[in-house]
Design a protein around this motif. Structure first.
Motif, PDB file in Angstrom:
ATOM      1  N   SER A 117      56.103  45.801  32.732  1.00  0.00           N
ATOM      2  CA  SER A 117      56.643  44.989  33.707  1.00  0.00           C
ATOM      3  C   SER A 117      55.864  45.070  35.161  1.00  0.00           C
ATOM      4  N   CYS A 118      56.038  44.068  35.879  1.00  0.00           N
ATOM      5  CA  CYS A 118      55.260  44.002  37.049  1.00  0.00           C
ATOM      6  C   CYS A 118      56.290  43.347  38.123  1.00  0.00           C
ATOM      7  N   ALA A 119      56.770  44.075  39.182  1.00  0.00           N
ATOM      8  CA  ALA A 119      57.753  43.569  40.212  1.00  0.00           C
ATOM      9  C   ALA A 119      56.832  42.757  41.229  1.00  0.00           C
ATOM     10  N   ALA A 120      56.863  41.560  41.564  1.00  0.00           N
ATOM     11  CA  ALA A 120      55.918  40.853  42.484  1.00  0.00           C
ATOM     12  C   ALA A 120      56.859  40.393  43.719  1.00  0.00           C
ATOM     13  N   SER A 121      56.822  41.417  44.482  1.00  0.00           N
ATOM     14  CA  SER A 121      57.652  40.998  45.651  1.00  0.00           C
ATOM     15  C   SER A 121      56.603  40.342  46.779  1.00  0.00           C
ATOM     16  N   GLY A 122      57.349  39.183  47.241  1.00  0.00           N
ATOM     17  CA  GLY A 122      56.289  38.447  48.170  1.00  0.00           C
ATOM     18  C   GLY A 122      55.603  37.366  47.606  1.00  0.00           C
ATOM     19  N   PHE A 123      55.552  37.256  46.158  1.00  0.00           N
ATOM     20  CA  PHE A 123      54.885  36.015  45.603  1.00  0.00           C
ATOM     21  C   PHE A 123      55.967  35.135  45.229  1.00  0.00           C
ATOM     22  N   ILE A 124      55.422  33.872  44.967  1.00  0.00           N
ATOM     23  CA  ILE A 124      55.896  32.734  44.426  1.00  0.00           C
ATOM     24  C   ILE A 124      55.452  32.363  43.121  1.00  0.00           C
ATOM     25  N   LEU A 125      56.271  33.091  42.160  1.00  0.00           N
ATOM     26  CA  LEU A 125      55.452  32.954  40.905  1.00  0.00           C
ATOM     27  C   LEU A 125      55.009  31.682  40.265  1.00  0.00           C
ATOM     28  N   SER A 126      55.800  30.589  40.676  1.00  0.00           N
ATOM     29  CA  SER A 126      55.612  29.119  40.254  1.00  0.00           C
ATOM     30  C   SER A 126      54.371  28.599  40.692  1.00  0.00           C
ATOM     31  N   ALA A 127      53.852  29.260  41.955  1.00  0.00           N
ATOM     32  CA  ALA A 127      52.540  28.896  42.637  1.00  0.00           C
ATOM     33  C   ALA A 127      51.611  29.756  42.498  1.00  0.00           C
ATOM     34  N   ALA A 128      51.640  30.893  41.878  1.00  0.00           N
ATOM     35  CA  ALA A 128      50.694  32.268  41.933  1.00  0.00           C
ATOM     36  C   ALA A 128      50.232  32.449  40.531  1.00  0.00           C
ATOM     37  N   PRO A 129      48.663  32.323  40.279  1.00  0.00           N
ATOM     38  CA  PRO A 129      48.383  32.830  39.004  1.00  0.00           C
ATOM     39  C   PRO A 129      48.449  34.460  39.035  1.00  0.00           C
ATOM     40  N   MET A 130      48.682  34.924  37.641  1.00  0.00           N
ATOM     41  CA  MET A 130      49.104  36.142  37.620  1.00  0.00           C
ATOM     42  C   MET A 130      48.420  36.719  36.311  1.00  0.00           C
ATOM     43  N   GLY A 131      47.931  37.936  36.150  1.00  0.00           N
ATOM     44  CA  GLY A 131      47.448  38.415  35.161  1.00  0.00           C
ATOM     45  C   GLY A 131      47.581  40.050  34.783  1.00  0.00           C
ATOM     46  N   TRP A 132      46.982  40.354  33.944  1.00  0.00           N
ATOM     47  CA  TRP A 132      47.140  41.857  33.485  1.00  0.00           C
ATOM     48  C   TRP A 132      45.750  42.287  33.163  1.00  0.00           C
ATOM     49  N   TYR A 133      45.142  43.355  33.410  1.00  0.00           N
ATOM     50  CA  TYR A 133      43.859  43.899  33.288  1.00  0.00           C
ATOM     51  C   TYR A 133      44.168  45.314  32.902  1.00  0.00           C
ATOM     52  N   ARG A 134      43.220  45.960  32.239  1.00  0.00           N
ATOM     53  CA  ARG A 134      43.092  47.248  31.778  1.00  0.00           C
ATOM     54  C   ARG A 134      41.821  47.982  32.068  1.00  0.00           C
ATOM     55  N   GLN A 135      41.858  49.383  32.221  1.00  0.00           N
ATOM     56  CA  GLN A 135      40.652  49.870  32.448  1.00  0.00           C
ATOM     57  C   GLN A 135      40.752  51.394  31.522  1.00  0.00           C
ATOM     58  N   ALA A 136      40.000  51.381  30.387  1.00  0.00           N
ATOM     59  CA  ALA A 136      39.903  52.631  29.599  1.00  0.00           C
ATOM     60  C   ALA A 136      38.908  53.689  30.317  1.00  0.00           C
ATOM     61  N   PRO A 137      39.388  54.875  29.938  1.00  0.00           N
ATOM     62  CA  PRO A 137      38.442  56.061  30.632  1.00  0.00           C
ATOM     63  C   PRO A 137      36.892  55.714  30.133  1.00  0.00           C
ATOM     64  N   GLY A 138      36.037  55.697  31.586  1.00  0.00           N
ATOM     65  CA  GLY A 138      34.608  55.468  31.422  1.00  0.00           C
ATOM     66  C   GLY A 138      34.113  54.018  31.256  1.00  0.00           C
ATOM     67  N   LYS A 139      35.130  53.194  31.272  1.00  0.00           N
ATOM     68  CA  LYS A 139      34.693  51.841  31.100  1.00  0.00           C
ATOM     69  C   LYS A 139      35.189  50.906  32.317  1.00  0.00           C
ATOM     70  N   GLU A 140      34.757  49.895  32.268  1.00  0.00           N
ATOM     71  CA  GLU A 140      34.906  48.815  33.414  1.00  0.00           C
ATOM     72  C   GLU A 140      36.364  48.214  33.202  1.00  0.00           C
ATOM     73  N   ARG A 141      37.011  47.693  34.285  1.00  0.00           N
ATOM     74  CA  ARG A 141      38.070  47.268  34.105  1.00  0.00           C
ATOM     75  C   ARG A 141      37.950  45.923  33.612  1.00  0.00           C
ATOM     76  N   GLU A 142      38.900  45.299  32.697  1.00  0.00           N
ATOM     77  CA  GLU A 142      38.535  44.324  31.938  1.00  0.00           C
ATOM     78  C   GLU A 142      39.767  43.589  31.788  1.00  0.00           C
ATOM     79  N   PHE A 143      39.640  41.960  31.897  1.00  0.00           N
ATOM     80  CA  PHE A 143      40.700  41.054  31.801  1.00  0.00           C
ATOM     81  C   PHE A 143      41.500  41.080  30.471  1.00  0.00           C
ATOM     82  N   VAL A 144      42.767  41.391  30.388  1.00  0.00           N
ATOM     83  CA  VAL A 144      43.614  41.088  29.384  1.00  0.00           C
ATOM     84  C   VAL A 144      44.364  40.001  28.909  1.00  0.00           C
ATOM     85  N   ALA A 145      45.045  39.334  30.174  1.00  0.00           N
ATOM     86  CA  ALA A 145      45.741  38.143  30.021  1.00  0.00           C
ATOM     87  C   ALA A 145      46.093  37.584  31.444  1.00  0.00           C
ATOM     88  N   ARG A 146      46.407  36.407  31.316  1.00  0.00           N
ATOM     89  CA  ARG A 146      46.595  35.678  32.578  1.00  0.00           C
ATOM     90  C   ARG A 146      47.593  34.386  32.074  1.00  0.00           C
TER      91      ARG A 146
END
Length: 114
Positions: free
Chosen positions: A20-49
């Protein structure tokens, strides 16, 4: 604006978690949102948008297993993760865009044991 991620934990392979991600101050109907992840020793990567329109996109490795969603009224972003694999182990971050600026949450650890 602020993003606060939660819901990570330790799960066995094949299990499920919901982030879960609480998005205070955002208007989600107007804001692109996403999830990223970073494994040990790796670059942060896109997961979902999820676009402001509600259209969702995923990295190929999670298609069919992960689902991104939002609750506009509650200002919440979610990532439902199923059939988790050890390679999904990472710190997961939520990201949001508000008025042209990108914001990141603090990250939540997901560990999948084999």
């Amino acid at each position: 604006v602020q993003l606060q991620a939660s819901g990570g934990g330790l799960v066995q392979a094949g299990g499920s978690l919901r982030l879960s991600c609480a998005a205070s101050g955002f208007i989600l109907s107007a804001a692109p949102m996403g999830w990223y992840r970073q494994a040990p020793g790796k670059e942060r990567e896109f997961v979902a948008r999820i676009a402001s329109s509600g259209e969702a996109n995923y990295v190929d490795s999670v298609k069919g297993r992960f689902t991104i969603s939002r609750d506009i009224r509650k200002k919440m972003l979610y990532l439902q993760m199923a059939d988790l694999k050890p390679e999904d182990t990472a710190v997961y971050y939520c990201k949001g865009n508000s008025r042209g600026h990108d914001y990141w949450g603090q990250g939540t650890q997901v560990t999948v044991s084999s």
